[in-house]
Design a protein around this motif. Sequence first.
Motif, PDB file in Angstrom:
ATOM      1  N   LYS A 150      57.649  45.041  30.933  1.00  0.00           N
ATOM      2  CA  LYS A 150      56.253  45.221  30.520  1.00  0.00           C
ATOM      3  C   LYS A 150      55.652  46.513  31.062  1.00  0.00           C
ATOM      4  O   LYS A 150      54.623  46.985  30.558  1.00  0.00           O
ATOM      5  N   ASP A 151      56.283  47.098  32.078  1.00  0.00           N
ATOM      6  CA  ASP A 151      55.764  48.330  32.663  1.00  0.00           C
ATOM      7  C   ASP A 151      56.425  49.596  32.105  1.00  0.00           C
ATOM      8  O   ASP A 151      56.038  50.711  32.475  1.00  0.00           O
ATOM      9  N   VAL A 152      57.408  49.435  31.229  1.00  0.00           N
ATOM     10  CA  VAL A 152      58.152  50.600  30.746  1.00  0.00           C
ATOM     11  C   VAL A 152      57.305  51.458  29.815  1.00  0.00           C
ATOM     12  O   VAL A 152      57.280  52.688  29.938  1.00  0.00           O
ATOM     13  N   PHE A 153      56.584  50.838  28.895  1.00  0.00           N
ATOM     14  CA  PHE A 153      55.749  51.624  27.987  1.00  0.00           C
ATOM     15  C   PHE A 153      54.650  52.388  28.720  1.00  0.00           C
ATOM     16  O   PHE A 153      54.534  53.610  28.548  1.00  0.00           O
ATOM     17  N   PRO A 154      53.842  51.745  29.576  1.00  0.00           N
ATOM     18  CA  PRO A 154      52.845  52.519  30.326  1.00  0.00           C
ATOM     19  C   PRO A 154      53.496  53.601  31.183  1.00  0.00           C
ATOM     20  O   PRO A 154      52.943  54.684  31.352  1.00  0.00           O
ATOM     21  N   GLY A 155      54.672  53.312  31.704  1.00  0.00           N
ATOM     22  CA  GLY A 155      55.369  54.311  32.515  1.00  0.00           C
ATOM     23  C   GLY A 155      55.827  55.501  31.711  1.00  0.00           C
ATOM     24  O   GLY A 155      55.725  56.656  32.156  1.00  0.00           O
ATOM     25  N   GLN A 156      56.337  55.251  30.509  1.00  0.00           N
ATOM     26  CA  GLN A 156      56.820  56.347  29.667  1.00  0.00           C
ATOM     27  C   GLN A 156      55.692  57.283  29.236  1.00  0.00           C
ATOM     28  O   GLN A 156      55.891  58.489  29.103  1.00  0.00           O
ATOM     29  N   ILE A 157      54.504  56.742  29.016  1.00  0.00           N
ATOM     30  CA  ILE A 157      53.383  57.602  28.612  1.00  0.00           C
ATOM     31  C   ILE A 157      52.592  58.111  29.817  1.00  0.00           C
ATOM     32  O   ILE A 157      51.508  58.660  29.678  1.00  0.00           O
ATOM     33  N   ASN A 158      53.191  57.946  31.013  1.00  0.00           N
ATOM     34  CA  ASN A 158      52.591  58.497  32.238  1.00  0.00           C
ATOM     35  C   ASN A 158      51.221  57.892  32.526  1.00  0.00           C
ATOM     36  O   ASN A 158      50.297  58.575  32.948  1.00  0.00           O
ATOM     37  N   MET A 159      51.134  56.585  32.289  1.00  0.00           N
ATOM     38  CA  MET A 159      49.858  55.894  32.463  1.00  0.00           C
ATOM     39  C   MET A 159      49.479  55.748  33.933  1.00  0.00           C
ATOM     40  O   MET A 159      48.320  55.802  34.301  1.00  0.00           O
ATOM     41  N   ARG A 160      50.493  55.557  34.780  1.00  0.00           N
ATOM     42  CA  ARG A 160      50.201  55.296  36.198  1.00  0.00           C
ATOM     43  C   ARG A 160      50.998  56.224  37.104  1.00  0.00           C
ATOM     44  O   ARG A 160      51.655  55.797  38.043  1.00  0.00           O
ATOM     45  N   GLY A 161      50.953  57.509  36.819  1.00  0.00           N
ATOM     46  CA  GLY A 161      51.633  58.465  37.683  1.00  0.00           C
ATOM     47  C   GLY A 161      53.083  58.675  37.289  1.00  0.00           C
ATOM     48  O   GLY A 161      53.508  58.358  36.180  1.00  0.00           O
ATOM     49  N   PHE A 163      56.628  58.099  36.649  1.00  0.00           N
ATOM     50  CA  PHE A 163      57.522  56.975  36.355  1.00  0.00           C
ATOM     51  C   PHE A 163      58.955  57.460  36.194  1.00  0.00           C
ATOM     52  O   PHE A 163      59.907  56.776  36.530  1.00  0.00           O
ATOM     53  N   GLY A 164      59.090  58.681  35.682  1.00  0.00           N
ATOM     54  CA  GLY A 164      60.402  59.199  35.316  1.00  0.00           C
ATOM     55  C   GLY A 164      60.658  59.003  33.835  1.00  0.00           C
ATOM     56  O   GLY A 164      59.848  58.405  33.115  1.00  0.00           O
ATOM     57  N   LEU A 165      61.783  59.500  33.371  1.00  0.00           N
ATOM     58  CA  LEU A 165      62.134  59.430  31.952  1.00  0.00           C
ATOM     59  C   LEU A 165      63.568  58.961  31.781  1.00  0.00           C
ATOM     60  O   LEU A 165      64.410  59.154  32.658  1.00  0.00           O
ATOM     61  N   PHE A 166      63.845  58.344  30.635  1.00  0.00           N
ATOM     62  CA  PHE A 166      65.240  58.111  30.271  1.00  0.00           C
ATOM     63  C   PHE A 166      65.503  58.772  28.930  1.00  0.00           C
ATOM     64  O   PHE A 166      64.583  59.021  28.146  1.00  0.00           O
ATOM     65  N   SER A 167      66.749  59.085  28.685  1.00  0.00           N
ATOM     66  CA  SER A 167      67.148  59.811  27.477  1.00  0.00           C
ATOM     67  C   SER A 167      67.714  58.852  26.444  1.00  0.00           C
ATOM     68  O   SER A 167      68.254  57.784  26.776  1.00  0.00           O
ATOM     69  N   ILE A 168      67.636  59.255  25.205  1.00  0.00           N
ATOM     70  CA  ILE A 168      68.206  58.446  24.131  1.00  0.00           C
ATOM     71  C   ILE A 168      69.718  58.313  24.270  1.00  0.00           C
ATOM     72  O   ILE A 168      70.316  57.335  23.840  1.00  0.00           O
ATOM     73  N   ASP A 169      70.365  59.290  24.933  1.00  0.00           N
ATOM     74  CA  ASP A 169      71.810  59.223  25.172  1.00  0.00           C
ATOM     75  C   ASP A 169      72.198  58.057  26.080  1.00  0.00           C
ATOM     76  O   ASP A 169      73.364  57.653  26.101  1.00  0.00           O
ATOM     77  N   THR A 170      71.261  57.556  26.865  1.00  0.00           N
ATOM     78  CA  THR A 170      71.571  56.506  27.834  1.00  0.00           C
ATOM     79  C   THR A 170      71.018  55.151  27.419  1.00  0.00           C
ATOM     80  O   THR A 170      71.032  54.205  28.204  1.00  0.00           O
TER      81      THR A 170
END
Length: 314
Positions: A150-161, A163-170
């Motif tokens: 549930k925290d991945v989407f807010p994390g991906q859009i940098n909602m709370r500082g 979070f880091g990123l993951f690539s489509i390759d992974t």
Amino acid sequence: MKISVIIPVYNAEKYVAQAVESALQFDEVYEIILVEDKSPDNALEVCRQLAEENDRVKLFQHPDKQNHGAGPTRNLGLENATGDFIAFLDADDYYLPNRFDAEKELFKDPKVEGVYGALGVHYYSEKAKEQYYHIFGDRLTTVHKRHDPKDVFPGQINMRGSFGLFSIDTLTIRRDALVKKLKPFFKTHLRLHQDTEFLFRLSYYLDLYPGILDKAVAVRGVHESNRITAVDTKKIKPATTKVLLWREINEWAKNENTIPTDIKLHIERMQRSYEIALAPVLKKWGMITKYLVTDYQSIRSGIYNINFRDNLFK
């Protein structure tokens, strides 16, 4: 597991065989779908040879045999995938032997709809390293710690500082969950950042779980002919394409009733921050003054993204 690996191929004559071989090492890989996108080099012939040599390799082209870009090309691969799971790989990147180690365990749980991991980097030449080391360095592209889905989407859009990123390759996804919950797949009108936009929406609709985050499971191959090079050659500011990305995300969010209001506001502010950074000098300072008074958070959102800072005083 029966995994379909989708590889869009454009101008990758030198690299696609390595990508295919890196996927063929896994018994779990049921098929490798090469989608050739009218490459200017000899990539099509290389793909044909790879398909002739191994039954697990399948070759497709767009019906009109023309160039359509990465989004439509990946969509064509998805339309032809028959495995229970979907994985992606760019034609100049490659998998490492631990690529599906986490997936084999995590997908035993039916509630796990997707798994992501860490991406490493390899420079194919000293010139490529000289050009792009300031962008990729030697660091992993990864989410910094393990998060609940549930925290991945807010994390991906940098909602709370940070979070880091993951690539489509992974990323590995249950095919039935993808087909059921995400349409369209890749936005065909986005020539750049269509994978980022896809990952944003995917992380909202699907439950994505962390796999291996502390070491690479795949590698980004950096060379002088990467698509990012073409963007630089045309003198397009990276922030310009980010404005288009955030406009797309903002329009989607406005029409998605289940997205919380605070997240919608954050997305709108991210769009504004890029638009401010790219505005002409006089207009830029007018926009800054306006938002300092009416919506300081739009400025604050910009302070935390590098494209805003790099373009603010230009």
